[in-house]
Design an enzyme around this catalytic site. Sequence first.
Site, PDB file in Angstrom:
ATOM      1  N   HIS A 102       9.145 -18.311 -28.616  1.00 39.26           N
ATOM      2  CA  HIS A 102      10.355 -17.612 -29.086  1.00 39.26           C
ATOM      3  C   HIS A 102      10.215 -16.091 -29.009  1.00 39.26           C
ATOM      4  CE1 HIS A 102      12.100 -21.338 -30.333  1.00 39.26           C
ATOM      5  NE2 HIS A 102      11.197 -21.572 -31.269  1.00 39.26           N
ATOM      6  N   ASP A 107       8.619 -28.310 -26.082  1.00 38.84           N
ATOM      7  CA  ASP A 107       8.836 -28.120 -27.521  1.00 38.84           C
ATOM      8  C   ASP A 107      10.262 -28.578 -27.881  1.00 38.84           C
ATOM      9  OD1 ASP A 107       7.492 -26.214 -29.864  1.00 38.84           O
ATOM     10  OD2 ASP A 107       9.681 -26.207 -29.955  1.00 38.84           O
ATOM     11  N   HIS A 164      12.303 -27.035 -29.606  1.00 38.86           N
ATOM     12  CA  HIS A 164      13.191 -25.859 -29.617  1.00 38.86           C
ATOM     13  C   HIS A 164      13.247 -25.215 -28.226  1.00 38.86           C
ATOM     14  CE1 HIS A 164      11.486 -26.123 -33.779  1.00 38.86           C
ATOM     15  NE2 HIS A 164      12.758 -25.939 -34.090  1.00 38.86           N
TER      16      HIS A 164
HETATM   17 ZN   LIG Z   1       9.327 -25.728 -31.811  1.00 39.97          ZN
END
Ligand SMILES: [Zn+2]
Length: 301
Positions: free
Chosen positions: A120, A157, A159
Amino acid sequence: MGPGHPECPERLDAIEDRLLITGLGDALERYEAPEAALADIELAHGRLHIASLRGLTDWLREEVEAGGPSHTQVDPDTSINVHTWKAALRSAGAALAATDAVMAGEISNAFCAVRPPGHHACRDKAMGFCFFNNVAIAAKYALQRYNLQRVAVIDFDVHHGNGTEDILAGDDRALMVSFFQHPFFPYSGDQNPASNMLNVPVAAYTRGMDVREIIEMTWMPRLEAFEPEMIFISAGFDAHREDDMGQLGLVEQDYAWITHRIVDVARRFSKGRIVSCLEGGYMPSALARSVEAHLRVLADL
Ligand SMILES: [Zn+2]
């Protein structure tokens, strides 16, 4: 991250315990993670972002010495303590050292059991428990240091790897393929911002068998056409059925299957070269079993 936070040291302890009790650890070669050089971090991040994290660490150290709180928030989910700066440098340094070892032929592939995670972290922003984008830094480093022409980044992942996308979108020397729960944090990835991004959003409660079919239909043709010379994996295990962070239904056998498919591509096009870096995975027992499944395939054990 502070007490009660899911991105906790026990995650790595659970992996270590699993390697110990299964005996798998004995079959692996271990490397300590060095600190990354700032010049290498700058391959993926702006100088201001790097300086602000260092500055915040220095400020926090003074606060702690003056009896202040041990943590400070970077965003609502993400905080630092006085050790975060060094940990983030070593997390990125692990990916870089792994890249060097794989490129030198010392080892054919590597898994970096690192915290903090990275996918991220954007060029100019820390977010979502991430400070430096370990995989994007290593991918850029492989392109520059070893003059590679094509590297693939595979992100499984739960996300969306918005930070990696931010750093690599538009760089046609890199191809990023991913699936992720959507709509879900960080609420991006429903479109492909550049032709070198293959984002496959999937709905909550999608099971492993469906994810496998999606991978076969979408990732595989793109990876085979791209013929990567090296593969980086953002290996998050929070799409596991037991992981409450997300609502996908993968299990250990699905991670083994995905890893087999990646190893297959790496053998055909990349001389087997894979560097895999831990991202998410917040149910320690499920994380440890999933990492074991991933490692058994990578190590061919
Ligand atoms: Zn994650």
